[in-house]
Scaffold this active site. Sequence first.
Site, PDB file in Angstrom:
ATOM      1  N   ASN A 116       0.870  -1.184   0.000  1.00 37.57           N
ATOM      2  CA  ASN A 116       0.000   0.000   0.000  1.00 37.57           C
ATOM      3  C   ASN A 116       0.904   1.231   0.000  1.00 37.57           C
ATOM      4  OD1 ASN A 116      -1.790   2.062   0.528  1.00 37.57           O
ATOM      5  ND2 ASN A 116      -2.308   1.379   2.600  1.00 37.57           N
ATOM      6  N   LYS A 151       0.079   4.260  -0.317  1.00 39.86           N
ATOM      7  CA  LYS A 151      -0.580   5.463   0.217  1.00 39.86           C
ATOM      8  C   LYS A 151      -0.356   6.643  -0.749  1.00 39.86           C
ATOM      9  CE  LYS A 151      -0.243   3.381   4.707  1.00 39.86           C
ATOM     10  NZ  LYS A 151      -0.124   3.484   6.147  1.00 39.86           N
ATOM     11  N   HIS A 205      -9.457   1.217   4.793  1.00 36.33           N
ATOM     12  CA  HIS A 205      -8.194   1.377   5.527  1.00 36.33           C
ATOM     13  C   HIS A 205      -8.428   2.298   6.730  1.00 36.33           C
ATOM     14  CE1 HIS A 205      -4.128   2.638   6.505  1.00 36.33           C
ATOM     15  NE2 HIS A 205      -3.725   1.532   5.909  1.00 36.33           N
ATOM     16  N   GLU A 264      -6.877   4.702   7.835  1.00 34.83           N
ATOM     17  CA  GLU A 264      -6.721   6.139   7.546  1.00 34.83           C
ATOM     18  C   GLU A 264      -7.990   6.697   6.917  1.00 34.83           C
ATOM     19  OE1 GLU A 264      -3.044   5.736   5.380  1.00 34.83           O
ATOM     20  OE2 GLU A 264      -2.054   5.174   7.247  1.00 34.83           O
ATOM     21  N   GLU A 290      -5.369  -4.957  10.664  1.00 34.38           N
ATOM     22  CA  GLU A 290      -4.345  -3.942  10.875  1.00 34.38           C
ATOM     23  C   GLU A 290      -4.631  -3.205  12.180  1.00 34.38           C
ATOM     24  OE1 GLU A 290      -2.311  -2.747   6.960  1.00 34.38           O
ATOM     25  OE2 GLU A 290      -4.046  -1.455   7.210  1.00 34.38           O
ATOM     26  N   GLY A 301       2.462   2.336  10.725  1.00 37.72           N
ATOM     27  CA  GLY A 301       3.399   3.441  10.568  1.00 37.72           C
ATOM     28  C   GLY A 301       4.121   3.819  11.849  1.00 37.72           C
ATOM     29  N   SER A 329       3.407  -2.109  10.339  1.00 36.07           N
ATOM     30  CA  SER A 329       4.861  -2.178  10.563  1.00 36.07           C
ATOM     31  C   SER A 329       5.462  -3.537  10.196  1.00 36.07           C
ATOM     32  CB  SER A 329       5.211  -1.789  11.998  1.00 36.07           C
ATOM     33  OG  SER A 329       4.847  -0.426  12.234  1.00 36.07           O
TER      34      SER A 329
END
Length: 255
Positions: free
Chosen positions: A11, A13, A98, A100, A170, A176, A216
Amino acid sequence: MAYRKKIVAGNWKMNKSATEARVLVADILMEIKKFDASDIVICPPFTSLAAISELINEVPNIRLGAQNLHQQSNGAFTGEISAGMLRDLYCRYVIVGHSERRQYYKETDELIKEKAKAALDANLKPIVCIGETLAEREANDWKKVITRQVDNGIAGIDEKQIEDLIIAYEPVWAIGTGKNATPEQAQEVHHFIRGLIAKHYSSAIASKIRIQYGGSVKPDNAKQLLHQPDIDGALVGGASLDARAFAAIVLASRH
Ligand code: PGA
């Protein structure tokens, strides 16, 4: 137990222009053309899909994915992209929900299910992301959160289509942050998710659904994570922007 082919997705992003994307994909191809044991998916920004589509067209084990889609097939939705448009660029996968997008764009479980259905109806495989926040983990609420996300965001999708859906677990606190879930923590949640799918569908279906871990994932932790019995691959953010690191994760996914 059903055989589940591992799936490693990158991904990207909001990183890489189309020009930069061509360079990164060329590097990735050099690194991983030898491995074909896992499904490999590259999810660049929309603006690089066409360029990458041309580059990986002939490569059998690498597929293209998008990072989002709109739930409608067309219409007055300025700035949005439909499943059919992604299919037209030879996308096979699309990330849906996701964390985010849940956090910054207020995507709900219900919307995520609509998007996953739109993807499946257009013959795209949705990678549906679920996972708890740090506060939810610390309050020992992860089972409640995951159950709600599966009940409202996945269950109810047609039984004939559900096996094409991929779940990505996730934990938000691991994305991240450089702080991955331990293999045991991740395995515990993956096993729990598979149980929820068995409850909503059947154990035969649950044993076929692929569940990726994300958060991560790096070359040095990939092998341990990816060899847990219920972890069927990885959704990789940061490390997917580095051809060597991404290739090392793909290599670690081999049975
Ligand atoms: P990360 O991102 O690998 O950089 O933690 C994972 C993701 O957001 O899918």
